[in-house]
Design an enzyme around this catalytic site. Structure first.
Site, short mmCIF file in Angstrom:
data_model
loop_
_atom_site.label_atom_id
_atom_site.label_comp_id
_atom_site.label_asym_id
_atom_site.label_seq_id
_atom_site.Cartn_x
_atom_site.Cartn_y
_atom_site.Cartn_z
N SER A 102 30.84 -67.83 -4.96
CA SER A 102 29.66 -68.28 -5.51
C SER A 102 30.46 -69.68 -6.50
CB SER A 102 29.41 -67.54 -6.97
OG SER A 102 27.95 -68.52 -7.43
N ASP A 241 25.24 -75.14 -6.45
CA ASP A 241 26.84 -74.24 -6.24
C ASP A 241 27.50 -73.98 -4.76
OD1 ASP A 241 25.24 -71.77 -6.03
OD2 ASP A 241 26.24 -70.97 -7.61
N ASP A 243 27.94 -71.53 -3.10
CA ASP A 243 26.85 -70.92 -1.93
C ASP A 243 25.60 -70.94 -1.90
OD1 ASP A 243 26.77 -69.16 -4.43
OD2 ASP A 243 25.89 -67.72 -3.94
N ASP A 245 23.19 -70.33 -4.41
CA ASP A 245 21.87 -69.70 -4.94
C ASP A 245 21.86 -70.17 -6.77
OD1 ASP A 245 24.22 -69.42 -6.75
OD2 ASP A 245 23.33 -66.52 -6.22
#
EC number: 5.4.2.10
Length: 445
Positions: A102, A241, A243, A245
């Site tokens: 992440s 960000d 990833d 999400d």
């Protein structure tokens, strides 16, 4: 229920080559997951990853383990976490696996799973996988080994999915948007989505090299996008960000619009259209300003523990649709099964177009209260949350703040730290109160 030893609240995460994040454990995890998942369903799994250099390593290890357990694997390469959830559903896969840490630096990585409906894997299934990890690794007969294929059009499929959440009769023509992809998994997705909807897009953080993910860019480092919005005279900025999400936004004046304000925009828009269906779920860290602004609109608001998993639990419990965190994880169950930064941005833009309003106008009636967070280390076996002195200091501050303030004390789960958070109307007073409680913790013997 037995406690999970291997999985955390959001899968497995850590420094590459240390602890749980090793090639050996990834291989065994793929095999163990394959053993559990092969008991039912379609016998195929999707694997996606972000842009970290270690993604190749863990992708290959998981692929080998799953194949050894007899499951077919579909690789989609670098793709946002919510894309894995979506493609898991549309390909009728038994599960989706995301290789990502992440918003963490490149030297960390992680592995998390989605169930066949695109939601986070149930605790019970994770416990079954952990049980298989205790067994010696075996291999199915050669004719039963899983095959591996690559989904070449995964990016195009997900781009069209994202665009489908924007009203067909509307366009972003005339808007100039800065899009920050954090050198992460959205680098080849987000700019195309907003361009194809008609916007003029200035992309930053869109040149990943395996080592620069989240490095001074993205939703956890807003300096560059704020500067770019001002320099380019853009209408707004969207920061994702690593990833994809979570999302943060920037208005035309360079002010950051965080997850709490995005929740407010989405809730107001849904209420105006008569599709809100209940209230809003925030977390213990959601700003009191969100609570007060929703109260003014008579929109119910409840708080979960910190983490999108817990937000989802309360949404399901109340049968509500909208929830999220101030860090930018936004859930809208009418538009997906997990947090999706691109889709959340599209929903905000749709609200702007419907109401013919700027980002500034949509946030005019929410005032974020000053919030101060102090981390205090405590020693020995002293539990500051059981200390009469600390609790008395908390009560004293809460009395002074009244209904226009809030105190939250939380212990870190990984080290002897107490997080002291105080909110109120005045920055100077809030800082003083937070330090007052922190001093009470420091003075514990």
């Amino acid at each position: 229920m037995k406690q999970r030893q291997f999985f955390g609240t959001d899968g497995i995460r850590g420094k590459v080559g240390a602890g749980k994040m090793t090639p050996e454990l990834a291989l065994k995890l793929g095999w163990a997951a394959g053993r559990v998942l092969s008991r039912s369903g379609t016998q195929k799994v999707i694997i996606g990853k972000d842009t970290r250099i270690s993604g190749y390593l863990f992708e290959s290890a998981l692929e080998a383990g799953l194949s050894a357990a007899g499951l077919d694997v579909m690789l989609i390469g670098p793709m946002p976490t919510p894309a894995v959830a979506y493609l898991t559903r549309t390909f009728r896969a038994e599960a989706g696996i995301v290789i990502s840490a992440s918003h963490n630096p490149y030297y960390d990585n992680g592995i998390k799973f989605f169930a066949n409906d695109g939601s986070k894997l149930d605790d019970e299934v994770e416990l079954e996988i952990e049980a298989e990890l205790e067994k010696p690794l075996t291999c199915v007969e050669s004719h039963l080994l899983g095959k591996v294929n690559r989904i070449d059009d995964a990016a195009g499929r997900y781009i069209e999915y994202c665009k489908s959440h924007f009203p067909a009769e509307q366009t972003l023509s005339g808007l100039k948007i800065v899009v920050d992809c954090a050198h992460g998994a959205t680098y080849h997705i987000a700019p195309s989505v907003f361009r194809e909807l008609g916007a003029e897009v200035i992309a930053i953080g869109d040149k990943p090299n395996g080592l620069n993910i989240n490095d001074k860019v993205g939703a956890t480092s807003m300096g560059q996008i704020c500067e770019t919005v001002l320099a380019e005279n853009a209408d707004l900025g969207i920061a994702l960000d690593g990833d994809g999400d979570r999302i943060m936004m920037v208005n035309r004046h360079g002010r950051v619009i965080d997850g709490d304000e995005i929740l407010y925009i989405l809730a107001c828009d849904a209420q105006k259209r008569g599709v809100l269906r209940g209230g809003v779920v925030g977390t213990l860290m959601s700003n009191l300003g969100l609570d007060l602004a929703l109260q003014a609109l008579e929109i119910p608001f409840v708080r979960s523990k910190v983490g999108d998993r817990y937000v989802m639990e309360l949404l399901k419990e109340h049968d509500w649709r909208i929830g999220g965190e101030n860090s930018g994880h936004i859930l809208n169950l009418d538009h997906g099964t997990t947090g999706d930064g691109i889709v959340a941005g599209i929903l905000v833009l749709a609200a702007m177009q419907r109401q013919n309003a700027s980002l500034e106008a949509l946030t005019a009636n929410i005032t974020m209260l000053p919030q101060v967070l102090v981390n205090v280390r405590f020693e020995g076996d002293n539990d500051p949350l059981a200390s009469e002195v600390v609790l008395a200091a908390q009560a004293e501050v809460e009395q002074k703040l009244g209904a226009r303030g809030r105190v939250l004390l939380r212990k870190s789960g990984t080290e002897p730290l107490l997080r002291v958070m105080v909110e109120g109307d005045e920055q100077e007073a809030v800082t003083e109160y937070a330090n007052y409680i922190a001093d009470a913790v420091r003075n514990l013997v």
